[in-house]
Write an enzyme that holds these catalytic residues in place. Structure first.
Site, mmCIF file in Angstrom:
data_model
loop_
_atom_site.group_PDB
_atom_site.id
_atom_site.type_symbol
_atom_site.label_atom_id
_atom_site.label_comp_id
_atom_site.label_asym_id
_atom_site.label_seq_id
_atom_site.Cartn_x
_atom_site.Cartn_y
_atom_site.Cartn_z
ATOM 1 N N ASP A 25 -29.283 -39.123 -4.438
ATOM 2 C CA ASP A 25 -28.000 -39.070 -4.770
ATOM 3 C C ASP A 25 -28.167 -38.979 -6.551
ATOM 4 O OD1 ASP A 25 -25.719 -40.014 -5.740
ATOM 5 O OD2 ASP A 25 -25.582 -41.528 -5.688
ATOM 6 N N ASN A 73 -16.771 -35.548 -0.327
ATOM 7 C CA ASN A 73 -18.139 -34.322 -1.568
ATOM 8 C C ASN A 73 -16.578 -33.743 -1.304
ATOM 9 O OD1 ASN A 73 -21.447 -35.221 -0.938
ATOM 10 N ND2 ASN A 73 -20.452 -35.980 -1.539
#
Ligand code: FPP
Length: 264
Positions: A25, A73
């Protein structure tokens, strides 16, 4: 892919985690803090993937799972989704010779049928080409969500029960695990999350039951071989009790006095 940097001299090589799983991330924030567009961050993130795969291989880690694209996502802008898919395809294309040389076996887990055709073709090709490699397993979680994985497993279980292939009364953890996307892959020992947040984000929920969790403020593009070594060094200082007492773990007893508990 060979890197002359030696990051490992301070490591206890006897206690390398068997399976390391990483939530990569912070690409976007890495880029934005430099006034760059998010895609630049993802591109730099690919360099971290290269470095971490190389280091994991050098350290003798057996399985490395990377959370490359989550179910959530899919809700990002189409341009960003396309760019992430393109980066993955390019990574495989460029790295394949090194992957073969290092005998790395590449796999993918997730709802792969949702991937664009070109990405599916690349995934299929690399999995087939590396299927007989006996080195490190490199697992990409792509179009992956742990809840979806559990639902998919439950659906198949129900079908098998209906078909009389499975007795619901005999269902146990081992049988359930056999319905997950990669049942032969052992559970992660260490889960790393970069980017400063402490969340699991729908990653390997079933498999991380006893994983050690390591979080770092490094954004993913700043996480390279040396940072992987830091994470493993931290892991090596942990005491994994698997529900036993510290004394039991230290004394090497197996808890067979009836005191075994699955909680810690
Ligand atoms: C998180 O950054 C990262 C991802 C969405 C997935 C990781 C993708 C790569 C490293 C690039 C391509 C992948 C491979 C495997 C070659 P973010 O965008 O969520 O960062 P932010 O939280 O700062 O916005």
């Amino acid at each position: 892919m060979d890197d002359p940097r030696v990051n490992a001299p301070r490591m206890n090589t006897a206690a390398i985690p068997n399976h390391v799983a990483i939530i990569m991330d912070g690409n976007g924030r890495w880029a934005q803090s430099r006034g760059l567009d998010r895609n630049r961050g993802h591109r730099e993130g690919v360099e971290s993937v290269r470095a971490v795969v190389r280091e994991a291989h050098n350290l003798g880690i057996n399985v490395l799972t990377l959370y490359a694209f989550s179910m959530e996502n899919w809700n990002r802008p189409k341009l960003e989704v396309n760019s992430l898919m393109g980066l993955f395809e390019e990574y495989i294309d460029v790295e394949l010779p090194q992957i073969m040389e290092k005998k790395i076996r590449v796999r993918a887990i997730g709802r792969l049928d949702r991937l664009p055709r070109a990405t599916r073709v690349v995934v299929k090709h690399v999995m087939k080409k590396t299927a007989n490699n006996g080195g490190m397993e490199l697992v990409f979680a792509l179009s992956y969500g742990a809840r979806q994985e559990i639902v998919d497993a439950a659906k198949q279980l129900m079908r098998d029960a209906e078909a009389g292939k499975l007795d619901p009364e005999r269902l146990d953890e081992k049988t359930f695990s056999a319905y997950l996307y990669a049942p032969d892959v052992p559970d992660p020992d260490l889960m790393i999350r970069t980017g400063g947040d402490s969340r699991v984000s729908n990653f390997l929920l079933w498999q991380i039951a006893y994983a050690e969790i390591y979080t770092t403020d490094h954004m993913w593009p700043d996480f390279r071989g040396a940072q992987l070594v830091d994470a493993i060094t931290d892991y090596q200082g942990r005491e994994r009790r698997f529900g036993l007492t510290s004394a039991q773990v230290q004394g090497g007893t197996d808890g067979a006095d009836g005191a075994t508990s699955e909680s810690e």
